[in-house]
Design an enzyme around this catalytic site. Sequence first.
Site, PDB file in Angstrom:
ATOM      1  N   HIS A  81      -7.282  -4.082   9.548  1.00 37.73           N
ATOM      2  CA  HIS A  81      -7.182  -4.920   8.363  1.00 37.73           C
ATOM      3  C   HIS A  81      -5.850  -4.612   7.665  1.00 37.73           C
ATOM      4  O   HIS A  81      -5.047  -5.489   7.460  1.00 37.73           O
ATOM      5  CB  HIS A  81      -8.382  -4.689   7.437  1.00 37.73           C
ATOM      6  N   GLU A  98      -1.037  -8.824   3.907  1.00 39.14           N
ATOM      7  CA  GLU A  98      -1.075  -7.362   3.982  1.00 39.14           C
ATOM      8  C   GLU A  98       0.290  -6.768   3.646  1.00 39.14           C
ATOM      9  O   GLU A  98       0.383  -5.764   2.953  1.00 39.14           O
ATOM     10  CB  GLU A  98      -1.554  -6.899   5.365  1.00 39.14           C
ATOM     11  N   HIS A 103       0.316  -4.736   0.233  1.00 39.53           N
ATOM     12  CA  HIS A 103       0.263  -3.289   0.502  1.00 39.53           C
ATOM     13  C   HIS A 103       1.537  -2.746   1.139  1.00 39.53           C
ATOM     14  O   HIS A 103       1.969  -1.647   0.820  1.00 39.53           O
ATOM     15  CB  HIS A 103      -0.915  -2.972   1.426  1.00 39.53           C
TER      16      HIS A 103
END
Length: 303
Positions: free
Chosen positions: A74, A127, A131
Amino acid sequence: MFYILAALILLTVNPSISENPPEKKPKPSPTPFQDWDYIVYSQRWPITGCSQWEERSSQNTCSLPHDNTTWTVHGLWPTKIGANGPFFCNSAIHFDPDQLAPMMKELQEYWTNVEANTKPNSLWKHEWNKHGTCAASLPLLNSVTNYFKQGLEWNQDFRLSSMLSKSNIVPNTQGYNISDVYNAVKVATGKNPEIECVVDGKSKQSLISEIRLCFNKSLDLIDCNVSKFGGQDGDILSNCNGNKNVMYFATVPNNTYTEEVIRDVYFDDVDEPNLEICIEYFNFQGRLLKLYSIIKFLMWFTL
Ligand SMILES: *[C@@H]1O[C@H](CO)[C@@H](O)[C@H](O)[C@H]1NC(C)=O
Ligand SMILES: *[C@@H]1O[C@H](CO)[C@@H](O)[C@H](O)[C@H]1NC(C)=O
Ligand SMILES: *[C@@H]1O[C@H](CO)[C@@H](O)[C@H](O)[C@H]1NC(C)=O
Ligand SMILES: *[C@@H]1O[C@H](CO)[C@@H](O)[C@H](O)[C@H]1NC(C)=O
Ligand SMILES: *[C@@H]1O[C@H](CO)[C@@H](O)[C@H](O)[C@H]1NC(C)=O
């Protein structure tokens, strides 16, 4: 409720308002992008991911890895002790899909965008933006290439299905005691993982959704931090139901679309999604977030 809804609808048509939503507390100053302590490396059980996705709309379709034992990446989430995030750091590095081309095959197989009817790069872009821009404060992860390579490398190094099957935990229809799943990973890695479940809207079963491992800034495996959930040493780091078996299905259950599943996929990587994160994400991605999702999210948020 209606006021918030109206404000958010305004945001969809006029992004400039989003800098200063009415009646919103002044924005806390953003966390400096290097201000985090460890990385949470999250892998998904794609069967559960697909089941959740198909439940949300009859139009939704999934893509699953070819190898039916693969847990998919993920993301790698820089995390501050006692908090979630930081998110969307002010990194100068922009997502460039061209940099993913050399590893596209591996990404599709091991960092799969299960939600097939979304834009091809949407998971990776999200993502990275949310992040990766924070992870980039580490020289080891300071580019789009390095971030995604590391995720793929850990997927090979920590093969969850092998770890679990060594403790006789293989996909079935009966499910498992969450302590057994937790201990299987702990025995295999020597460190505390975190395990997340989701509740199926239709069957109300608890489905294993993600298993997370934690790494320090040297990218060495460490114990995930117990106190994050207000627990104590020896507790299981998990939101899964301990009173009944949690499901680890081999194939996607025969779902039908249900109104009850209202969580948005873009919020599923925080423990407690909150409005601020919602608005932040919204600012970032502009109109990509459908109004539908916002309303669903607000229903979830205000209920
Ligand atoms: C876990 O978090 C607490 C605060 O939430 C902190 O005091 C402690 O040092 C952390 N432990 C580890 C091993 O990181
Ligand atoms: C990460 O963990 C390893 C192994 O425990 C340790 O040797 C290293 O110093 C740690 N690095 C940081 C930055 O804490
Ligand atoms: C799971 O295992 C733990 C520890 O062995 C036990 O206390 C708990 O009752 C079990 N739960 C279920 C649902 O069987
Ligand atoms: C997974 O794939 C293997 C090999 O193709 C097959 O034998 C097995 O039945 C599959 N398992 C499930 C649960 O679909
Ligand atoms: C799935 O469920 C629907 C309605 O409940 C049923 O009509 C269909 O035959 C089922 N399909 C399978 C493969 O079980």
